[in-house]
Design a protein around this motif. Structure first.
Motif, short mmCIF file in Angstrom:
data_model
loop_
_atom_site.label_atom_id
_atom_site.label_comp_id
_atom_site.label_asym_id
_atom_site.label_seq_id
_atom_site.Cartn_x
_atom_site.Cartn_y
_atom_site.Cartn_z
N ASP A 1 -1.94 -0.24 12.33
CA ASP A 1 -1.93 -0.53 10.89
C ASP A 1 -3.30 -0.32 10.25
O ASP A 1 -3.99 -1.30 9.97
N PHE B 1 6.89 3.28 9.43
CA PHE B 1 6.25 2.00 9.78
C PHE B 1 7.33 0.96 10.10
O PHE B 1 7.57 0.03 9.35
N GLU C 1 -8.01 -2.28 2.96
CA GLU C 1 -7.45 -3.53 3.48
C GLU C 1 -8.19 -4.04 4.71
O GLU C 1 -8.58 -5.19 4.77
N TYR C 2 -8.37 -3.17 5.69
CA TYR C 2 -9.01 -3.58 6.95
C TYR C 2 -10.43 -3.02 7.08
O TYR C 2 -11.00 -3.05 8.16
N HIS D 1 -6.70 -10.77 5.59
CA HIS D 1 -7.30 -9.69 6.39
C HIS D 1 -8.77 -9.41 6.08
O HIS D 1 -9.28 -8.34 6.37
N MET E 1 0.75 -12.01 -2.91
CA MET E 1 0.02 -10.74 -2.87
C MET E 1 -0.69 -10.41 -4.18
O MET E 1 -1.43 -9.43 -4.25
N GLU F 1 -0.63 -5.29 -4.28
CA GLU F 1 -0.67 -5.70 -2.88
C GLU F 1 -1.82 -4.96 -2.20
O GLU F 1 -1.94 -3.74 -2.30
N ARG F 2 -2.66 -5.74 -1.51
CA ARG F 2 -3.86 -5.17 -0.86
C ARG F 2 -4.73 -4.42 -1.87
O ARG F 2 -5.35 -3.40 -1.53
N ASN G 1 6.92 -2.42 -0.97
CA ASN G 1 7.72 -3.65 -0.95
C ASN G 1 8.24 -3.82 -2.37
O ASN G 1 7.52 -4.25 -3.25
N LYS H 1 10.48 2.14 2.24
CA LYS H 1 10.12 1.32 3.39
C LYS H 1 11.39 0.59 3.79
O LYS H 1 11.85 -0.31 3.07
N LYS I 1 1.94 6.44 9.38
CA LYS I 1 0.57 5.92 9.34
C LYS I 1 -0.28 6.61 10.40
O LYS I 1 0.22 6.88 11.50
N TRP J 1 0.50 0.37 -4.54
CA TRP J 1 1.23 -0.82 -4.11
C TRP J 1 1.20 -1.84 -5.25
O TRP J 1 0.90 -3.01 -5.05
N GLU K 1 9.24 -4.95 8.19
CA GLU K 1 8.68 -6.20 7.66
C GLU K 1 9.65 -6.88 6.69
O GLU K 1 9.27 -7.32 5.60
C1 GCU Z 1 0.30 -3.63 6.05
C2 GCU Z 1 -0.06 -4.46 4.87
C3 GCU Z 1 1.14 -4.84 4.05
C4 GCU Z 1 1.97 -3.60 3.74
C5 GCU Z 1 2.31 -2.87 5.01
C6 GCU Z 1 2.99 -1.53 4.76
O1 GCU Z 1 0.94 -4.40 7.02
O2 GCU Z 1 -0.74 -5.61 5.30
O3 GCU Z 1 0.69 -5.48 2.88
O4 GCU Z 1 3.13 -3.96 3.06
O5 GCU Z 1 1.15 -2.58 5.71
O6 GCU Z 1 2.31 -0.51 4.93
O7 GCU Z 1 4.16 -1.46 4.43
#
Ligand code: GCU
Length: 642
Positions: free
Chosen positions: A342, A298, A370-371, A491, A133, A137-138, A180, A259, A337, A124, A263
């Motif tokens: 998530d 997702f 992330e989590y 998170h 971010m 990201e993450r 993203n 994706k 996923k 990512w 979102e």
């Molecule tokens: C989670 C994550 C995002 C990511 C998303 C994804 O929600 O927090 O940063 O973009 O998953 O898997 O697309």
């Protein structure tokens, strides 16, 4: 620049091979890689790379058909035989992992083949630093190893070392940029393609094909068209041309990751089309070249109203995708996923995985934590992934159904690659389980420890510290599968009501009487109905639902008695006290390792364990206090609840 940390391939791990006479037979890029490995190993350990005469280890590649299987046998010498360079590379690393055992007189012959051909890590990574971010990201391990200042880095030494690490575990595909897709990295598909070529060149010698995440609106944003409608001939033509240009530059390009309608990302819904229309558009552009589109499932409403109890985010992927089973082209892989929400520490396995027998599927895991403690907490995830992949969903295990296993990577510029040095075990373990999900998590951890640490006295304490750490993390965070309760945005750390009134659809519904989400068919959102038998009924009833998922499926009173015999609220108190106690014990176990692991590793882990203890304590106190205030029920053991 300091050389990259050797992770699980330190020079010492090659002693059994490198101290012997080794012959490598065969031709091709990957055979050359093996020859290079052997040359380095014998130079370090006093053996020899021989052409003629007797050898202790024969590494023989009979052809180059791209196959990944190999055999290992012992008859005077140990031999690895493969029909493809990839098989030889994997066989070589198998012998490295076996160490002296591969040269024992009684070594019994073995044949190995991966359980699936798709074993992929997604990055990512952004080329630029994203204002919210960051660059990855993450990501919890510093900047991207690929990019600096909006371009691929000049020096790809670290990328080559990373590719070597991944290749040694059997990972064979990598996604180069964030799902993203922001402005700069979108151009990897067009004018920045030469940058992607450089990364492909770094991965190729290790048997790894690269992929690009692409935006569905690229025909508009990059191509200047007025539409990205998947059924529009000009759009189709644009994708065909862009894809042909990629293959002209990277003949073994793996394909796209998408994706869409997720979102805020563009997708086929804007044109009244469905996800099969969208995925097949790209699949048909890739098909002439043997490419694959990884289309993510997702998809959910990220503008939910918390007052609306009829919408359930957990249902969304199945609602969108199950009706499309059979409509996807054969070179589409639906990337699902592992859980319906998530990447939580505990979720049921996604029902989508059982619902689409006519579609190729990949299960998506999250190596980046992330989590699960963000690489500040020791949280060894291989047992979680093993549980997921072995889960008997609809008769077959998830690992039998999945055509691929994909995960989000956890590396960065950090000197240990992964921020937390022990998080390297998750990266290693991912590759090993993706290759064979039937491997025992304990055995995979042992392999990693054995390769990474020289001192055999480190083995037992490391097992002790890491083996059960995912369950420990689960104990001090959100209880009984209810999930989230994290600080919104980053998170990290407890935020019990952080998401309770948000638009993201992740609620726990705690009130003075009880907690949990009613996802039953009888009185709730009906999510249980998305499961095949027996799970649709097992989860439907609070009596048969496994404790660890109770609050994912049911809203129950605090006094509800779990299968364990404890009440829900007492379980919450007990597990939170126990989780923090365990982290305290882990601090002590690590202290024993001083002098047995490199000082720098010792220092980093010591520092992070202090943070883990602080954060776990915060989790315990906030969660326990929250439920004490809501329920008014005191702890049966009279411990301090603030
Ligand atoms: C989670 C994550 C995002 C990511 C998303 C994804 O929600 O927090 O940063 O973009 O998953 O898997 O697309």
């Amino acid at each position: 620049m300091t050389p990259p940390h050797p992770a699980w391939l330190p020079v010492s791990a090659f002693r059994p091979v490198g101290s012997r006479r080794v012959r490598v037979t065969g031709a091709g890029t990957l055979v050359d890689t093996v020859r290079g490995e052997v040359a380095a190993a014998v130079a370090a350990h006093g053996g020899a790379l021989v052409d003629d005469g007797p050898a202790d280890l024969e590494l023989v590649c009979g052809g180059d058909d791209g196959s990944e299987a190999f055999t290992v046998a012992r008859a005077g010498a140990t031999s690895v035989r493969a029909d493809g360079g990839a098989g030889l590379l994997y066989g070589f690393h198998h012998v490295v992992r076996l160490g002296e055992a591969a040269f024992a007189a009684d070594f019994a012959p073995e044949r190995h083949a991966p359980r699936r051909s798709i074993r992929m890590l997604d990055h990512w990574d952004n080329m630029d630093v994203h204002p919210v971010m960051g660059q990855v990201e993450r990501g919890y391990s510093g900047d991207s190893i690929f990019y600096a200042d909006g371009r691929v880095r000049e020096d790809l030494g670290r990328v080559e070392a990373y590719a070597r690490l991944l290749g040694s575990t059997g990972v064979n595909r990598v996604g180069l940029n964030n799902v993203n897709v922001h402005r700069t990295e979108a151009r990897l598909l067009t004018d920045l393609l030469p940058d992607a070529v450089r990364l492909a060149d770094a991965f190729r010698p290790h048997g790894i094909r690269v992929h690009l995440s692409v935006g569905f609106a690229s025909p508009i944003t990059l191509g200047g068209l007025s539409t990205a409608d998947p059924l529009d001939p000009a759009v189709r033509e644009w994708w065909n041309r862009a894809t042909a240009a990629v293959y002209a530059a990277i003949p073994d390009f793996g394909g796209y990751v998408v994706k869409a309608d997720s979102e805020g990302r563009p997708g086929p819904f804007a044109y009244g089309r469905d996800h099969a229309d969208g995925a097949n558009l790209l699949a048909r552009a890739l098909a002439p070249f043997g490419g694959t589109v990884f289309w993510r499932a997702f998809v959910y409403d990220h503008h939910q109203d918390w007052r609306d109890r009829s919408t359930d985010r957990a249902r969304a992927a199945h609602d969108h995708f199950a009706p499309l089973d059979g409509a996807f082209d054969p070179n589409v892989v639906l990337q699902v996923k592992y859980g319906p929400l998530d990447f939580q520490a505990r979720e049921p396995v996604s029902p989508v995985i059982a619902a689409m027998p006519g579609t190729r599927l990949a299960v998506e895991l999250q190596v980046t934590q992330e989590y699960t403690g963000q690489q500040k907490h020791v949280c060894h995830l291989v047992p979680q992934w093993s549980e997921i992949l072995r889960f008997p969903l609809g008769g077959d295990a998830v690992g039998d159904i999945a055509d691929g296993v994909v995960a989000v990577s956890n590396v960065g510029q950090d000197r240990f690659w992964t921020g937390h040095p022990l998080a390297q075990a998750n990266l290693f373990g991912f590759g090993r389980l993706a290759w064979d999900d039937r491997l025992a998590p304990e055995a995979v951890l042992d392999e990693w420890i054995g390769l990474t640490f020289e001192d055999p006295a480190a083995r037992e304490p490391l097992r002790d510290l890491m083996g059960d750490s995912w369950r420990t993390y689960e104990r001090y965070t959100a209880p009984l599968g209810v999930g989230f309760m994290v600080n919104p945005g980053d998170h990290y750390g407890p935020g019990v009501d952080g998401y309770e009134y948000s638009r993201w659809g992740t609620y726990h519904f705690a009130d003075r009487d009880g907690v949990g989400v009613d996802r039953t068919r009888a009185t709730g959102t009906g999510f249980t109905g998305q499961y095949p038998a027996p799970w649709r009924d097992v989860y439907e009833s609070a009596e048969t639902c496994p404790d660890e998922l109770l609050l994912f499926f049911h809203h129950v009173p605090y006094g509800h008695v779990l299968r364990s015999g404890r009440t829900v609220v007492q379980h919450i108190y007990d597990t939170h006290f126990a989780g923090v106690e365990e982290v305290g014990r882990m601090v002590g176990v690590w202290a024993e390792l001083k002098g047995r692991v490199p000082d720098a590793v010792f220092g980093r882990v010591e520092e992070l364990l202090a943070e883990q203890l602080r954060c776990a304590t915060e989790w315990r106190d906030q969660v326990n206090t929250y439920f004490f205030r809501k329920s008014g029920v005191p702890d049966a053991h009279g411990r301090t609840i603030h």
